[in-house]
Design a protein around this motif. Structure first.
Motif, PDB file in Angstrom:
ATOM      1  N   THR A  19       0.821  -1.214   0.000  1.00 27.34           N
ATOM      2  CA  THR A  19       0.000   0.000   0.000  1.00 27.34           C
ATOM      3  C   THR A  19       0.857   1.267   0.000  1.00 27.34           C
ATOM      4  O   THR A  19       0.508   2.263  -0.662  1.00 27.34           O
ATOM      5  N   ALA A  20       1.999   1.251   0.726  1.00 25.52           N
ATOM      6  CA  ALA A  20       2.870   2.432   0.740  1.00 25.52           C
ATOM      7  C   ALA A  20       3.452   2.699  -0.642  1.00 25.52           C
ATOM      8  O   ALA A  20       3.500   3.855  -1.104  1.00 25.52           O
ATOM      9  N   VAL A  21       3.880   1.642  -1.329  1.00 25.04           N
ATOM     10  CA  VAL A  21       4.428   1.812  -2.679  1.00 25.04           C
ATOM     11  C   VAL A  21       3.358   2.345  -3.620  1.00 25.04           C
ATOM     12  O   VAL A  21       3.612   3.247  -4.435  1.00 25.04           O
ATOM     13  N   MET A  22       2.143   1.833  -3.517  1.00 27.99           N
ATOM     14  CA  MET A  22       1.057   2.302  -4.390  1.00 27.99           C
ATOM     15  C   MET A  22       0.703   3.760  -4.105  1.00 27.99           C
ATOM     16  O   MET A  22       0.444   4.539  -5.021  1.00 27.99           O
ATOM     17  N   ILE A  23       0.693   4.130  -2.835  1.00 32.27           N
ATOM     18  CA  ILE A  23       0.368   5.522  -2.487  1.00 32.27           C
ATOM     19  C   ILE A  23       1.442   6.471  -3.018  1.00 32.27           C
ATOM     20  O   ILE A  23       1.137   7.552  -3.539  1.00 32.27           O
ATOM     21  N   ILE A  24       2.710   6.073  -2.904  1.00 32.72           N
ATOM     22  CA  ILE A  24       3.807   6.912  -3.420  1.00 32.72           C
ATOM     23  C   ILE A  24       3.700   7.058  -4.938  1.00 32.72           C
ATOM     24  O   ILE A  24       3.831   8.163  -5.485  1.00 32.72           O
ATOM     25  N   LEU A  25       3.452   5.944  -5.633  1.00 26.90           N
ATOM     26  CA  LEU A  25       3.305   6.007  -7.092  1.00 26.90           C
ATOM     27  C   LEU A  25       2.093   6.843  -7.495  1.00 26.90           C
ATOM     28  O   LEU A  25       2.150   7.600  -8.472  1.00 26.90           O
ATOM     29  N   VAL A  81      -0.921  20.365  -3.550  1.00 27.91           N
ATOM     30  CA  VAL A  81      -2.010  19.967  -2.653  1.00 27.91           C
ATOM     31  C   VAL A  81      -2.533  18.577  -2.992  1.00 27.91           C
ATOM     32  O   VAL A  81      -2.745  17.743  -2.100  1.00 27.91           O
ATOM     33  N   PHE A  82      -2.741  18.302  -4.289  1.00 26.44           N
ATOM     34  CA  PHE A  82      -3.312  17.019  -4.681  1.00 26.44           C
ATOM     35  C   PHE A  82      -2.461  15.815  -4.249  1.00 26.44           C
ATOM     36  O   PHE A  82      -3.004  14.841  -3.719  1.00 26.44           O
ATOM     37  N   PRO A  83      -1.142  15.817  -4.461  1.00 24.73           N
ATOM     38  CA  PRO A  83      -0.355  14.660  -3.988  1.00 24.73           C
ATOM     39  C   PRO A  83      -0.450  14.451  -2.481  1.00 24.73           C
ATOM     40  O   PRO A  83      -0.475  13.298  -2.011  1.00 24.73           O
ATOM     41  N   ILE A  84      -0.516  15.539  -1.727  1.00 22.45           N
ATOM     42  CA  ILE A  84      -0.641  15.394  -0.272  1.00 22.45           C
ATOM     43  C   ILE A  84      -1.989  14.786   0.083  1.00 22.45           C
ATOM     44  O   ILE A  84      -2.097  13.930   0.975  1.00 22.45           O
ATOM     45  N   MET A  85      -3.049  15.208  -0.626  1.00 27.72           N
ATOM     46  CA  MET A  85      -4.373  14.642  -0.374  1.00 27.72           C
ATOM     47  C   MET A  85      -4.400  13.149  -0.682  1.00 27.72           C
ATOM     48  O   MET A  85      -4.979  12.359   0.082  1.00 27.72           O
ATOM     49  N   PHE A  86      -3.768  12.745  -1.786  1.00 26.68           N
ATOM     50  CA  PHE A  86      -3.727  11.321  -2.123  1.00 26.68           C
ATOM     51  C   PHE A  86      -2.967  10.540  -1.059  1.00 26.68           C
ATOM     52  O   PHE A  86      -3.346   9.407  -0.714  1.00 26.68           O
ATOM     53  N   ALA A  87      -1.895  11.102  -0.544  1.00 23.87           N
ATOM     54  CA  ALA A  87      -1.114  10.402   0.468  1.00 23.87           C
ATOM     55  C   ALA A  87      -1.885  10.255   1.772  1.00 23.87           C
ATOM     56  O   ALA A  87      -1.807   9.222   2.449  1.00 23.87           O
ATOM     57  N   PHE A 111      -5.378  10.399   2.220  1.00 22.92           N
ATOM     58  CA  PHE A 111      -6.555   9.543   2.086  1.00 22.92           C
ATOM     59  C   PHE A 111      -6.202   8.137   1.619  1.00 22.92           C
ATOM     60  O   PHE A 111      -7.008   7.212   1.766  1.00 22.92           O
ATOM     61  N   GLY A 112      -5.011   7.964   1.025  1.00 23.29           N
ATOM     62  CA  GLY A 112      -4.655   6.650   0.496  1.00 23.29           C
ATOM     63  C   GLY A 112      -4.516   5.586   1.557  1.00 23.29           C
ATOM     64  O   GLY A 112      -4.743   4.395   1.289  1.00 23.29           O
ATOM     65  N   ILE A 113      -4.170   5.968   2.783  1.00 27.42           N
ATOM     66  CA  ILE A 113      -4.000   4.968   3.833  1.00 27.42           C
ATOM     67  C   ILE A 113      -5.340   4.372   4.257  1.00 27.42           C
ATOM     68  O   ILE A 113      -5.377   3.347   4.941  1.00 27.42           O
ATOM     69  N   ASN A 114      -6.451   5.017   3.878  1.00 31.58           N
ATOM     70  CA  ASN A 114      -7.779   4.502   4.210  1.00 31.58           C
ATOM     71  C   ASN A 114      -8.432   3.758   3.048  1.00 31.58           C
ATOM     72  O   ASN A 114      -9.569   3.301   3.172  1.00 31.58           O
ATOM     73  N   PHE A 115      -7.741   3.676   1.894  1.00 29.42           N
ATOM     74  CA  PHE A 115      -8.297   2.997   0.730  1.00 29.42           C
ATOM     75  C   PHE A 115      -7.864   1.533   0.711  1.00 29.42           C
ATOM     76  O   PHE A 115      -6.716   1.216   1.027  1.00 29.42           O
ATOM     77  N   PRO A 116      -8.763   0.613   0.296  1.00 28.09           N
ATOM     78  CA  PRO A 116      -8.347  -0.780   0.076  1.00 28.09           C
ATOM     79  C   PRO A 116      -7.370  -0.876  -1.089  1.00 28.09           C
ATOM     80  O   PRO A 116      -7.250   0.037  -1.910  1.00 28.09           O
ATOM     81  N   VAL A 117      -6.673  -1.988  -1.173  1.00 26.87           N
ATOM     82  CA  VAL A 117      -5.677  -2.188  -2.216  1.00 26.87           C
ATOM     83  C   VAL A 117      -6.337  -2.118  -3.594  1.00 26.87           C
ATOM     84  O   VAL A 117      -5.775  -1.546  -4.538  1.00 26.87           O
ATOM     85  N   GLY A 118      -7.537  -2.665  -3.726  1.00 26.85           N
ATOM     86  CA  GLY A 118      -8.238  -2.617  -5.007  1.00 26.85           C
ATOM     87  C   GLY A 118      -8.536  -1.196  -5.445  1.00 26.85           C
ATOM     88  O   GLY A 118      -8.434  -0.861  -6.633  1.00 26.85           O
ATOM     89  N   VAL A 119      -8.910  -0.322  -4.494  1.00 24.54           N
ATOM     90  CA  VAL A 119      -9.165   1.084  -4.829  1.00 24.54           C
ATOM     91  C   VAL A 119      -7.868   1.789  -5.207  1.00 24.54           C
ATOM     92  O   VAL A 119      -7.843   2.643  -6.099  1.00 24.54           O
ATOM     93  N   LEU A 120      -6.760   1.450  -4.528  1.00 24.64           N
ATOM     94  CA  LEU A 120      -5.472   2.027  -4.900  1.00 24.64           C
ATOM     95  C   LEU A 120      -5.070   1.613  -6.307  1.00 24.64           C
ATOM     96  O   LEU A 120      -4.509   2.419  -7.063  1.00 24.64           O
ATOM     97  N   VAL A 121      -5.382   0.368  -6.685  1.00 21.38           N
ATOM     98  CA  VAL A 121      -5.128  -0.071  -8.060  1.00 21.38           C
ATOM     99  C   VAL A 121      -5.947   0.763  -9.031  1.00 21.38           C
ATOM    100  O   VAL A 121      -5.459   1.200 -10.085  1.00 21.38           O
TER     101      VAL A 121
END
Length: 430
Positions: free
Chosen positions: A179-185, A220-226, A228-238
């Motif tokens: 999940t951390a790698v996906m959020i960074i990407l 702002v957008f990359p910070i928002m993704f980072a 909120f990304g910790i609350n998303f399932p892996v499928g949503v991150l995909v």
């Protein structure tokens, strides 16, 4: 988040049906319980949605270009009515109405795919909870719970506890690393997309608040993704990583082939178009003809890159026409200079400049009618006759009348003579 996702539950059944159809295809290739089958099903869902949103993306581009064009007028309104916010809003709405521009059009793709995003989140959340949802029955639910992407289940989240992840057949380390790698990407792709827009596809000749707003969104957008990304399932991150990559590639294509006027991307595009025209002798694509047509119609309002493009075509012997085509120039063709004024094309005869007189000729003043032009024949040659074929009087011409000191003519000023009458030369005293 569950309340918002439940609000979009009306689209949950269509989204789950599309995922199941793609899973049937990929399951026959990779196996029904593999992460490749379910992961590629989500990626295919994203591609299908983005293809359907292409017309809205085109409207977004047009709206963004229109907003960039209106920025100088908007800035004038803001400065004129800076103390009256109500009047400022009224003038802004009037400007939008007159130009046919809608500021919300630039947000259409994001707003249109929001229901699909929340529906997918609702489907994956149901898989994580062990509940059937949409067309996903018990057998598909069990298959989805077994699917792992690099060791992380589709329904797992970064903040899930060890017990929850153990129930899904995964460990905390695997889930958090994936999940951390996906959020960074995901954040990096969003940052690069916005930075590409700011550095290459923005008119740098106009400094407006719109540019400052876009620059702020770039961070702002990359910070928002980072966050909120910790609350998303892996499928949503995909899903979100795939849509970011699609947006980045789509924008790269638009910047390369249809750049904003006055931007660095336009200068690079016109340079490539010049090389293409000089090599092939014509403009092939329809989009390129539309761009050339717009440049020709601007006339004196062309920017620096557009003037350079027209001048390069002229030097290469080509002329841009009003319909967007480029033709070979000839001696009768009239080209255009960088400021839009017509001028004779290459090969046309140039106007002869008058021969410059020497200093002695300027001081001697204008020639009298009886003075003959110096001939190239030797001195013994017979002098030429006038039109009446009568010999000219050989008496010397009377001296010219001296003018008053205050009324010197242009010829005297050019010859360097002193104003007023000249004093006679006195004989030197021995």
């Amino acid at each position: 988040m569950d309340t918002i996702a439940s609000f979009f539950s009306f689209i949950t059944t269509p989204v789950s049906w599309v995922i199941v159809q793609f899973h049937t295809v990929y399951g026959a290739i990779f196996g029904p319980d593999t992460g490749w089958a379910w992961g590629l099903s989500i990626v295919s869902l994203v591609v299908l949605i983005r293809i359907c949103l292409i017309p809205l993306f085109v409207k977004q581009i047009k709206a963004t270009r229109a907003m960039q064009t209106l920025q100088p007028e908007m800035k004038k309104i803001q400065e004129r009515y800076k103390n009256d916010k109500q009047r400022q809003s009224e003038e802004m709405m009037k400007l939008y109405k007159e130009s046919g521009t809608n500021p919300l059009s630039s947000c259409l793709p994001i707003l249109a795919q929001s229901p699909f995003f929340f529906a997918l989140y609702h489907v994956l959340n149901g898989i994580a909870s062990g509940k059937t949802i949409g067309v996903i029955n018990d057998s598909l639910l069990e298959s989805a719970r077994k699917a792992h992407i690099f060791g992380a289940p589709l329904a797992a989240k970064f903040k899930d506890s060890a017990d929850t992840l153990h129930a899904l057949g995964a460990t905390v380390t695997d889930v958090r690393v994936v999940t951390a790698v996906m959020i960074i990407l995901m954040s990096a792709s969003q940052f690069y997309t916005q930075r590409q827009l700011m550095t290459k596809n923005v008119d740098t000749s106009v400094k407006t608040p719109f540019m400052q707003q876009q620059k702020m969104l770039m961070y702002v957008f990359p910070i928002m993704f980072a966050v909120f990304g910790i609350n998303f399932p892996v499928g949503v991150l995909v899903y979100w990583l795939t849509t970011n990559v699609w947006t980045m590639g789509q924008q790269m294509y638009v910047i390369r082939n249809n750049p904003t006027p006055g931007s660095k991307a336009q200068a690079a595009y016109l340079e490539r178009l010049t090389g293409h025209v000089t090599h092939h002798g014509k403009v092939r694509s329809r989009s390129a003809r539309m761009i050339v047509k717009a440049i020709v119609a601007k006339g004196r309002d062309r920017n620096e890159a557009e003037r350079k493009f027209i001048n390069s075509l002229t030097k290469a012997g080509f002329t841009a026409q009003a319909d967007g085509n480029v033709v070979k120039s000839d001696s009768q063709t009239v080209a255009q200079t960088e400021d839009g004024t017509p001028t004779a094309a290459a090969g046309a005869p140039r106007r002869q400049q008058p021969k410059r007189q020497s200093k002695s000729q300027r001081q001697s003043g204008p020639k009298q009618p009886h003075e003959a032009e110096p001939a190239d024949e030797p001195a013994s040659a017979t002098p030429s006759l006038t039109k009446s074929e009568e010999p000219q009087d050989t008496k010397p011409a009377p001296p010219q009348q001296t003018q008053k000191p205050g009324s010197g003519t242009r010829s005297k000023a050019q010859s360097g003579q002193r104003k007023g009458g000249q004093r006679p030369k006195s004989s030197s005293k021995k």
